[in-house]
Design an enzyme around this catalytic site. Structure first.
Site, PDB file in Angstrom:
ATOM      1  N   TYR A   1      -2.199  -8.407  10.275  1.00  0.00           N
ATOM      2  CA  TYR A   1      -0.777  -8.388  10.595  1.00  0.00           C
ATOM      3  C   TYR A   1      -0.319  -9.831  10.789  1.00  0.00           C
ATOM      4  O   TYR A   1      -0.886 -10.748  10.202  1.00  0.00           O
ATOM      5  CB  TYR A   1      -0.530  -7.464  11.802  1.00  0.00           C
ATOM      6  CG  TYR A   1       0.868  -6.901  11.769  1.00  0.00           C
ATOM      7  CD1 TYR A   1       1.344  -6.215  10.649  1.00  0.00           C
ATOM      8  CD2 TYR A   1       1.734  -7.090  12.838  1.00  0.00           C
ATOM      9  CE1 TYR A   1       2.640  -5.747  10.591  1.00  0.00           C
ATOM     10  CE2 TYR A   1       3.035  -6.609  12.790  1.00  0.00           C
ATOM     11  CZ  TYR A   1       3.486  -5.947  11.662  1.00  0.00           C
ATOM     12  OH  TYR A   1       4.769  -5.497  11.611  1.00  0.00           O
TER      13      TYR A   1
ATOM     14  N   LYS B   1      -2.027  19.659  -1.533  1.00  0.00           N
ATOM     15  CA  LYS B   1      -2.116  18.919  -2.795  1.00  0.00           C
ATOM     16  C   LYS B   1      -2.646  17.502  -2.533  1.00  0.00           C
ATOM     17  O   LYS B   1      -3.518  16.994  -3.254  1.00  0.00           O
ATOM     18  CB  LYS B   1      -0.707  18.832  -3.388  1.00  0.00           C
ATOM     19  CG  LYS B   1      -0.671  18.425  -4.803  1.00  0.00           C
ATOM     20  CD  LYS B   1      -0.457  19.635  -5.657  1.00  0.00           C
ATOM     21  CE  LYS B   1      -0.678  19.362  -7.103  1.00  0.00           C
ATOM     22  NZ  LYS B   1      -0.494  20.542  -7.909  1.00  0.00           N
TER      23      LYS B   1
HETATM   24  O1  LIG Z   1      -0.462  24.160  -8.242  1.00  0.00           O
HETATM   25  C1  LIG Z   1      -1.134  25.169  -8.489  1.00  0.00           C
HETATM   26  O2  LIG Z   1      -2.321  25.094  -8.776  1.00  0.00           O
HETATM   27  C2  LIG Z   1      -0.491  26.531  -8.410  1.00  0.00           C
HETATM   28  C3  LIG Z   1       0.314  26.831  -9.626  1.00  0.00           C
HETATM   29  O3  LIG Z   1       1.030  25.715 -10.053  1.00  0.00           O
HETATM   30  C4  LIG Z   1       1.282  27.941  -9.332  1.00  0.00           C
HETATM   31  O4  LIG Z   1       2.497  27.667  -9.366  1.00  0.00           O
HETATM   32  O5  LIG Z   1       0.852  29.036  -9.090  1.00  0.00           O
END
Ligand SMILES: O=C(O)C[C@H](O)C(=O)O
Ligand SMILES: NC(=O)c1ccc[n+]([C@@H]2O[C@H](COP(=O)([O-])OP(=O)(O)OC[C@H]3O[C@@H](n4cnc5c(N)ncnc54)[C@H](O)[C@@H]3O)[C@@H](O)[C@H]2O)c1
Length: 490
Positions: free
Chosen positions: A130, A185
């Site tokens: 920093y 995700k």
């Molecule tokens: O993102 C995923 O693996 C799920 C898929 O895109 C979904 O909409 O069912």
């Protein structure tokens, strides 16, 4: 944690109802039992007779007159969880104290955190990480902006951006409710590709606002993963962002799905000994996934594709079609063929479903050609029953984790972004998507390929490596697709 709700009716036993237990309905039940050594056995028997699956029994407390026990078991759904709890409560001298839903427990406080990569133990550490030391790095970056990827998190960071409008198969549930999916995700990005992704749920569904917001946050990211944004809005948002930004923009529901489908189809066609150029393909659902699947199949050499949606077979002479569907119709159905899905399936070799649950009965597949390939991928309930589809098709794949050949985007997006980031890609081009699909297909060797194994497991480390290497190679080979190399600012 949600309470497990009760159902006054007495359902048939789970097995008779065709229910399959799943870790996603996993509960831990805290029980007080008497001191009888047989109690634990009676508890396990009770779970089994209610159709549940015991995965752990832990003694929390032991006293001369009894035990406190945590029983962890899987059920098939919320109602079945309650049946298991009721069966436990009915065991003599056993009392249910508390029921915990393990999926909700896992989400307490969220699934992600930020961790510092540098030690911050001494004043010297602070002086470098920093102020004042950091200032020299900032000034160097002001002079050499091309070094931002190298000297900040930008080079390894992806924004997972949603407006909460098309979340999984759940629909428009809003930005807050979408967060568990976006966090999930980001966790997958880290687990499978060591990418630091961050969930960004926007409180707007206005195209201009979404585009402007992503544009404003882009400097800190090496890539943008658009997620669960409804069609047709998602097409315009992606196109405009691709135009404006110098980092790759990838709508996973479109292109991640398309990569996985093309890979699975390549291998399915190897099994049935047909070629992509010759087969008649029918796609149900001309939304985000369907549109991208069609584009990639055409790019890969498919010549005969029909798309079916709410209006029937999409045809260029159908005045009801939206501009996006009209474009799809023009690219697939120059002969203006009309009809419903069973009509389209007569004489077809391949059916790909990305529409909605049970849009056709399995019998509608009977008109397909010999050695048919059927991918009903609507989640959570496929477009046609994948188990019954086996009567009519040689190869069946779906989005379901409880059946062979699960097609899921996690096979593609971590490797795609790993490759894009490693190549310092500025954009995503069709050649990169094709390369990703071919590499994913090739992970399944000739010695492994069969009708129940056309797509590899995501836990196969070769998957992300192969996809990443193919995308990086393709990006580097495309003129103008990557950012200039860095200077040696250190
Ligand atoms: O993102 C995923 O693996 C799920 C898929 O895109 C979904 O909409 O069912
Ligand atoms: N890897 C996977 O397993 C995977 C990946 C992506 C999408 N999906 C699934 O595919 C489905 C579609 O996803 P999407 O992102 O393209 O959604 P979307 O809403 O963008 O598109 C769905 C399309 O299907 C059409 N449709 C819906 N119900 C219909 C019906 N009853 N009859 C005819 N047409 C109908 C809609 O008009 C729309 O054009 C979802 O169920 C999603 O979960 C699965």
């Amino acid at each position: 944690m949600t309470a497990i709700t009760s159902d006054a009716s007495t359902p048939a036993p789970p097995a008779a109802r065709g229910l399959v237990t799943s870790a996603s309905y996993s509960i831990t039940v805290r029980l007080a039992a008497d001191g009888d050594p047989a109690s634990v056995g009676r508890i396990a028997t009770a779970v089994g007779s209610a159709g549940g699956a015991v995965t752990a029994i832990d003694v929390v407390e032991s006293r001369p007159d009894g035990l406190i026990v945590d029983v962890t078991c899987s059920a098939a759904d919320a109602a079945h969880s309650e049946e298991v709890v009721a069966a436990l409560d009915a065991v003599d001298n056993v009392h249910v104290r508390k029921v915990s839903d393990r999926t909700f427990l896992l989400h307490l406080g969220g699934k992600l955190e930020v961790a510092s990569k540098v030690p911050l133990k001494t004043r010297d550490d602070l002086s470098m990480a920093y102020t004042p030391g950091v200032a020299r790095v900032c000034l160097a970056l002001a002079e050499h902006p091309e070094d931002v990827r190298r000297l900040t998190i930008k080079g390894n960071t992806v924004a997972v951006v949603t407006d909460g409008s098309a979340v999984l198969g759940l629909g428009d549930i809003g930005p807050g409710a979408s967060m568990p999916v976006m966090e999930g995700k980001a966790a997958l990005f880290k687990r499978f590709a060591d990418i630091d992704a961050w969930p960004i749920a926007l409180d707007t569904q206005d195209v201009d606002e979404i585009v402007r917001t992503v544009e404003l946050i882009a400097p800190g990211f090496g890539g943008i993963n658009l997620e669960d944004i409804a069609a047709p809005r998602c097409f315009e948002i992606e196109a405009r962002l691709r135009e404006k930004l110098d980092i790759p923009v990838f709508h996973d529901d479109q292109h991640g799905t398309a990569i996985c489908v093309l890979a699975a189809l390549r291998n399915a066609l190897r099994v049935v000994d047909k070629s992509l150029e010759d087969v008649q393909v029918v796609v149900a659902g001309g939304g985000a996934a369907g549109t991208a699947i069609v584009s990639l199949l055409l790019e890969a050499g498919a010549t005969k594709v029909l798309v079916w949606d709410r209006e029937g077979i999409l045809s260029p002479d159908d005045e009801r079609l939206s501009p996006a569907k009209l474009d799809l119709a023009r690219r697939t159905n120059p002969g203006c063929r009309r009809g419903e899905l069973p009509d389209a399936l007569v004489g077809a070799d391949v059916f790909i479903g990305v529409s909605a649950a049970n849009v056709i009965p399995a019998e509608a597949l009977a008109g397909m050609n010999e050695r048919a390939v059927v991918f009903p991928m609507a989640n959570p309930t496929p477009d046609v029953d994948p188990v019954r589809a086996r009567q009519y098709a040689d190869v069946v794949a779906s989005g379901r984790s409880d059946l062979p050949n699960q097609i899921n985007n996690v096979l593609a997006f971590p490797g795609v972004f790993r490759g894009l980031l490693d190549a310092r890609a500025k954009e995503v081009r069709p050649g990169m998507l094709l390369a990703a699909a071919e590499a994913l297909a090739a992970v399944v060797g000739d010695d492994q390929l069969n009708a129940n194994y056309i797509i590899p497991s995501v836990f196969d480390p070769a998957v992300t490596q192969a996809v990443a290497a193919a995308v990086e190679h393709s990006a580097r080979a495309e003129p103008g697709a990557t950012a200039p190399t860095t200077t040696d600012a250190d």
